[in-house]
Design a protein around this motif. Structure first.
Motif, PDB file in Angstrom:
ATOM      1  N   VAL A 177       3.366   4.178   4.942  1.00  0.00           N
ATOM      2  CA  VAL A 177       2.210   5.049   5.213  1.00  0.00           C
ATOM      3  C   VAL A 177       1.518   4.597   6.500  1.00  0.00           C
ATOM      4  CG1 VAL A 177       1.797   5.703   2.844  1.00  0.00           C
ATOM      5  CG2 VAL A 177       0.769   3.606   3.741  1.00  0.00           C
ATOM      6  N   LYS A 178       0.801   5.544   7.095  1.00  0.00           N
ATOM      7  CA  LYS A 178       0.013   5.198   8.282  1.00  0.00           C
ATOM      8  C   LYS A 178      -1.122   4.271   7.871  1.00  0.00           C
ATOM      9  CE  LYS A 178       0.874   9.686  10.360  1.00  0.00           C
ATOM     10  NZ  LYS A 178       1.332  10.386   9.128  1.00  0.00           N
ATOM     11  N   GLU A 179      -1.574   3.450   8.792  1.00  0.00           N
ATOM     12  CA  GLU A 179      -2.703   2.563   8.489  1.00  0.00           C
ATOM     13  C   GLU A 179      -3.898   3.392   8.025  1.00  0.00           C
ATOM     14  OE1 GLU A 179      -2.642  -0.683   8.355  1.00  0.00           O
ATOM     15  OE2 GLU A 179      -0.523  -0.617   8.890  1.00  0.00           O
ATOM     16  N   GLU A 180      -4.592   2.875   7.012  1.00  0.00           N
ATOM     17  CA  GLU A 180      -5.815   3.509   6.494  1.00  0.00           C
ATOM     18  C   GLU A 180      -5.560   4.810   5.749  1.00  0.00           C
ATOM     19  OE1 GLU A 180      -8.485   1.656   6.664  1.00  0.00           O
ATOM     20  OE2 GLU A 180      -7.329   0.286   7.901  1.00  0.00           O
ATOM     21  N   ALA A 181      -4.289   5.205   5.580  1.00  0.00           N
ATOM     22  CA  ALA A 181      -4.052   6.480   4.908  1.00  0.00           C
ATOM     23  C   ALA A 181      -3.631   6.296   3.464  1.00  0.00           C
ATOM     24  CB  ALA A 181      -2.968   7.264   5.648  1.00  0.00           C
ATOM     25  N   ALA A 182      -3.433   5.050   3.063  1.00  0.00           N
ATOM     26  CA  ALA A 182      -2.774   4.809   1.782  1.00  0.00           C
ATOM     27  C   ALA A 182      -3.693   4.868   0.575  1.00  0.00           C
ATOM     28  CB  ALA A 182      -2.053   3.465   1.827  1.00  0.00           C
ATOM     29  N   VAL A 183      -4.382   5.959   0.356  1.00  0.00           N
ATOM     30  CA  VAL A 183      -5.141   6.074  -0.892  1.00  0.00           C
ATOM     31  C   VAL A 183      -4.819   7.411  -1.530  1.00  0.00           C
ATOM     32  CG1 VAL A 183      -7.414   6.327  -1.902  1.00  0.00           C
ATOM     33  CG2 VAL A 183      -6.965   4.501  -0.308  1.00  0.00           C
TER      34      VAL A 183
ATOM     35  N   CYS B  23      12.268   4.161 -12.792  1.00  0.00           N
ATOM     36  CA  CYS B  23      12.365   5.301 -11.877  1.00  0.00           C
ATOM     37  C   CYS B  23      11.160   5.330 -10.931  1.00  0.00           C
ATOM     38  CB  CYS B  23      12.409   6.622 -12.650  1.00  0.00           C
ATOM     39  SG  CYS B  23      13.940   6.853 -13.525  1.00  0.00           S
ATOM     40  N   THR B  24       9.972   5.101 -11.496  1.00  0.00           N
ATOM     41  CA  THR B  24       8.746   5.120 -10.685  1.00  0.00           C
ATOM     42  C   THR B  24       8.828   4.081  -9.579  1.00  0.00           C
ATOM     43  OG1 THR B  24       7.438   5.794 -12.590  1.00  0.00           O
ATOM     44  CG2 THR B  24       6.254   4.780 -10.769  1.00  0.00           C
ATOM     45  N   LEU B  25       9.189   2.846  -9.949  1.00  0.00           N
ATOM     46  CA  LEU B  25       9.187   1.741  -8.982  1.00  0.00           C
ATOM     47  C   LEU B  25      10.309   1.868  -7.961  1.00  0.00           C
ATOM     48  CD1 LEU B  25       8.215  -1.565 -10.769  1.00  0.00           C
ATOM     49  CD2 LEU B  25       6.983  -0.246  -9.043  1.00  0.00           C
ATOM     50  N   VAL B  26      11.532   2.146  -8.448  1.00  0.00           N
ATOM     51  CA  VAL B  26      12.668   2.221  -7.531  1.00  0.00           C
ATOM     52  C   VAL B  26      12.430   3.296  -6.473  1.00  0.00           C
ATOM     53  CG1 VAL B  26      15.101   2.866  -7.355  1.00  0.00           C
ATOM     54  CG2 VAL B  26      14.368   1.276  -9.125  1.00  0.00           C
ATOM     55  N   SER B  27      12.024   4.491  -6.911  1.00  0.00           N
ATOM     56  CA  SER B  27      11.817   5.571  -5.934  1.00  0.00           C
ATOM     57  C   SER B  27      10.667   5.239  -4.987  1.00  0.00           C
ATOM     58  CB  SER B  27      11.522   6.908  -6.627  1.00  0.00           C
ATOM     59  OG  SER B  27      12.154   6.989  -7.859  1.00  0.00           O
ATOM     60  N   ALA B  28       9.574   4.676  -5.528  1.00  0.00           N
ATOM     61  CA  ALA B  28       8.412   4.368  -4.677  1.00  0.00           C
ATOM     62  C   ALA B  28       8.749   3.255  -3.682  1.00  0.00           C
ATOM     63  CB  ALA B  28       7.211   3.981  -5.529  1.00  0.00           C
ATOM     64  N   CYS B  29       9.520   2.255  -4.122  1.00  0.00           N
ATOM     65  CA  CYS B  29       9.872   1.150  -3.225  1.00  0.00           C
ATOM     66  C   CYS B  29      10.783   1.622  -2.100  1.00  0.00           C
ATOM     67  CB  CYS B  29      10.540   0.010  -3.997  1.00  0.00           C
ATOM     68  SG  CYS B  29       9.371  -0.928  -4.999  1.00  0.00           S
TER      69      CYS B  29
ATOM     70  N   ARG C 185       0.842  -1.205   0.000  1.00  0.00           N
ATOM     71  CA  ARG C 185       0.000   0.000   0.000  1.00  0.00           C
ATOM     72  C   ARG C 185       0.872   1.248   0.000  1.00  0.00           C
ATOM     73  NH1 ARG C 185      -3.277   0.941   4.208  1.00  0.00           N
ATOM     74  NH2 ARG C 185      -2.295  -0.588   5.566  1.00  0.00           N
ATOM     75  N   SER C 186       1.994   1.191   0.697  1.00  0.00           N
ATOM     76  CA  SER C 186       2.900   2.338   0.727  1.00  0.00           C
ATOM     77  C   SER C 186       3.497   2.595  -0.651  1.00  0.00           C
ATOM     78  CB  SER C 186       4.023   2.109   1.742  1.00  0.00           C
ATOM     79  OG  SER C 186       3.485   1.906   3.018  1.00  0.00           O
ATOM     80  N   VAL C 187       3.917   1.520  -1.325  1.00  0.00           N
ATOM     81  CA  VAL C 187       4.480   1.676  -2.670  1.00  0.00           C
ATOM     82  C   VAL C 187       3.439   2.337  -3.571  1.00  0.00           C
ATOM     83  CG1 VAL C 187       5.279   0.465  -4.734  1.00  0.00           C
ATOM     84  CG2 VAL C 187       6.069  -0.273  -2.492  1.00  0.00           C
ATOM     85  N   LEU C 188       2.223   1.835  -3.537  1.00  0.00           N
ATOM     86  CA  LEU C 188       1.177   2.381  -4.398  1.00  0.00           C
ATOM     87  C   LEU C 188       0.847   3.835  -4.050  1.00  0.00           C
ATOM     88  CD1 LEU C 188      -1.151  -0.720  -4.707  1.00  0.00           C
ATOM     89  CD2 LEU C 188       0.174   0.358  -6.508  1.00  0.00           C
ATOM     90  N   TYR C 189       1.021   4.170  -2.784  1.00  0.00           N
ATOM     91  CA  TYR C 189       0.773   5.539  -2.351  1.00  0.00           C
ATOM     92  C   TYR C 189       1.752   6.509  -3.012  1.00  0.00           C
ATOM     93  CZ  TYR C 189       0.551   9.533   0.859  1.00  0.00           C
ATOM     94  OH  TYR C 189       0.440  10.790   1.405  1.00  0.00           O
ATOM     95  N   TYR C 190       3.018   6.084  -3.153  1.00  0.00           N
ATOM     96  CA  TYR C 190       4.045   6.972  -3.713  1.00  0.00           C
ATOM     97  C   TYR C 190       4.095   6.947  -5.239  1.00  0.00           C
ATOM     98  CZ  TYR C 190       5.809   7.556   1.026  1.00  0.00           C
ATOM     99  OH  TYR C 190       5.916   7.864   2.350  1.00  0.00           O
ATOM    100  N   VAL C 191       3.535   5.907  -5.838  1.00  0.00           N
ATOM    101  CA  VAL C 191       3.647   5.740  -7.288  1.00  0.00           C
ATOM    102  C   VAL C 191       3.204   6.957  -8.120  1.00  0.00           C
ATOM    103  CG1 VAL C 191       2.561   4.514  -9.230  1.00  0.00           C
ATOM    104  CG2 VAL C 191       3.825   3.237  -7.508  1.00  0.00           C
ATOM    105  N   PRO C 192       2.030   7.560  -7.836  1.00  0.00           N
ATOM    106  CA  PRO C 192       1.651   8.702  -8.683  1.00  0.00           C
ATOM    107  C   PRO C 192       2.704   9.805  -8.696  1.00  0.00           C
ATOM    108  CG  PRO C 192      -0.150   8.117  -7.208  1.00  0.00           C
ATOM    109  CD  PRO C 192       0.997   7.241  -6.843  1.00  0.00           C
TER     110      PRO C 192
ATOM    111  N   CYS D 235      10.995   4.681  -0.898  1.00  0.00           N
ATOM    112  CA  CYS D 235      10.210   5.528  -0.004  1.00  0.00           C
ATOM    113  C   CYS D 235       9.267   4.714   0.872  1.00  0.00           C
ATOM    114  CB  CYS D 235       9.413   6.556  -0.799  1.00  0.00           C
ATOM    115  SG  CYS D 235      10.250   8.107  -0.849  1.00  0.00           S
ATOM    116  N   ALA D 236       8.688   3.659   0.296  1.00  0.00           N
ATOM    117  CA  ALA D 236       7.762   2.821   1.057  1.00  0.00           C
ATOM    118  C   ALA D 236       8.486   2.110   2.192  1.00  0.00           C
ATOM    119  CB  ALA D 236       7.092   1.806   0.134  1.00  0.00           C
ATOM    120  N   ALA D 237       9.768   1.759   1.961  1.00  0.00           N
ATOM    121  CA  ALA D 237      10.543   1.080   3.001  1.00  0.00           C
ATOM    122  C   ALA D 237      10.932   2.063   4.097  1.00  0.00           C
ATOM    123  CB  ALA D 237      11.781   0.444   2.389  1.00  0.00           C
ATOM    124  N   VAL D 238      11.316   3.282   3.693  1.00  0.00           N
ATOM    125  CA  VAL D 238      11.780   4.269   4.670  1.00  0.00           C
ATOM    126  C   VAL D 238      10.611   4.967   5.373  1.00  0.00           C
ATOM    127  CG1 VAL D 238      13.189   6.328   5.010  1.00  0.00           C
ATOM    128  CG2 VAL D 238      13.859   4.637   3.294  1.00  0.00           C
ATOM    129  N   PHE D 239       9.588   5.321   4.592  1.00  0.00           N
ATOM    130  CA  PHE D 239       8.414   6.007   5.154  1.00  0.00           C
ATOM    131  C   PHE D 239       7.137   5.221   4.863  1.00  0.00           C
ATOM    132  CE2 PHE D 239      11.209   9.463   3.430  1.00  0.00           C
ATOM    133  CZ  PHE D 239      11.653   9.983   4.631  1.00  0.00           C
TER     134      PHE D 239
END
Lengths: 105, 235
Positions: free
Chosen positions: B229-235, B215-221, A35-42, B223-227
């Motif tokens: 998201v809070k529960e229920e906030a990931a939309v 670029c999209t995947l590497v940066s997002a992955c 979910r975090s990955v998908l959050y940052y994707v856009p 960031c997802a590992a370091v930061f």
């Protein structure tokens, strides 16, 4: 290659991404990491597409840079989508007009 | 069909439709300047209704890359719609059946999703279809006009129209990046990554579609590992 094939592949992929979760997978994603990955994707995706491509999208590096600078400035000031888009467009026109007058283009 | 709900949806979708018209005008002009025919550009907008995906798709077409690369690019760039559809699915509840969902899924863009989720009253099928009506007309019509005008307009005007899409992307990214340092970090990583692909001789050989995906995947992955998201906030 036939362009219709490209368009078909593009439209079908995009539609399936939208329709499958809405019809079949009605449960939310459990994995917090996913979910975090998908959050940052856009954000990462739009950034990767915009920079540095915007710099080479016009006739000169200068007008591309002007478009970038104006858009970032106005977006930072919280201007609406349409104002930012039109202003970056105007920045290209202005920059290229000035360069033509100066004999640089 | 409940016409009152439909009309309400249409009126709420008006600003999005107008915005789409002007931005897709830029897409049409850009597509034609890169060698596509007017009807091809228009068909892309009618069948896809997505700015970022179409933009990347155009890059793939112009580069003459493989169909697999096209599918991969769309999967990655449009993956966010899966999340939005998931969230929308929860909001729609059990009352709305599969057939309306099949229709509504087509209109699930960032802006329409945002409008739908912001509604306080329960979501209805006529309302959701109303929301999508003007945006799809604006997006397709704008592309058609831009493509028609693009082939007769001078280069400087076409350049100016072509940056409108970039302008829209910047307008979407900068405000949340200003608000949340996690998003700012994601944007910063993507900036560095795409610059490396553009300017490092070794990475320059990678095609544009694939480099956007990487670029999209590497940066997002990262960031997802370091930061995370809070529960229920990931939309």
């Amino acid at each position: 290659m036939n362009i219709l094939l490209y368009i078909l592949a593009m439209a079908l992929t995009t539609y399936l991404i939208r329709v499958l979760p809405l019809t079949i997978f009605r449960k939310p994603i459990r994995s917090r990491y996913l979910r975090s990955v998908l959050y940052y994707v856009p954000y990462t995706c739009l950034t990767a597409m915009t920079f540095p491509a915007i710099l080479s999208s016009t006739t000169s590096l200068v007008s591309g840079a002007a478009a970038l600078a104006v858009a970032v400035f106005l977006a930072y000031r919280g201007k609406s989508l349409i104002v930012v888009a039109l202003s970056s467009s105007a920045a290209v026109l202005a920059a290229e007009a000035v360069m033509r007058l100066a004999g640089l283009l | 069909m409940n016409m009152r709900e439909y009309r309400l949806g249409v009126s709420h979708g008006l600003p999005v439709g107008m915005g789409y018209f002007s931005v897709s005008f830029g897409f049409g002009a850009m597509a034609v300047s890169q060698g596509l025919k007017v009807w091809e550009a228009t068909l892309i907008s009618l069948t896809n209704l997505t700015s970022a995906g179409q933009f990347a798709g155009l890059t793939v077409i112009v580069a003459g890359a493989t169909i697999l690369e096209m599918i991969l690019t769309q999967l990655i760039i449009n993956s966010r719609y899966a999340l939005m559809s998931l969230a929308l699915s929860q909001r729609m509840g059990q009352r709305i059946g599969v057939f309306p969902r099949i229709l509504i899924a087509f209109f699930n863009t960032d802006e329409i999703f945002a409008l739908a989720m912001a509604r306080h009253e329960p979501l209805t099928v006529p309302y959701l279809l109303g929301l999508g009506t003007l945006p799809i007309l604006g997006w397709t019509g704008g592309t058609l006009c831009g493509a028609l005008a693009g082939s007769v307009l001078p280069v400087s005007i076409r350049n100016a129209l072509g940056v409108m899409l970039y302008g829209m992307f910047i307008a979407i990214v900068v405000p949340p990046a200003k608000r949340e340092r996690e998003i700012l970090a994601a944007v910063g990583l993507a900036l560095v990554c795409s610059s490396l692909f553009a300017w490092l001789p070794v990475l320059q050989k990678v095609s544009a579609g694939i480099s956007i995906v990487l670029c999209t995947l590497v940066s997002a992955c990262i960031c997802a590992a370091v930061f995370p998201v809070k529960e229920e906030a990931a939309v």
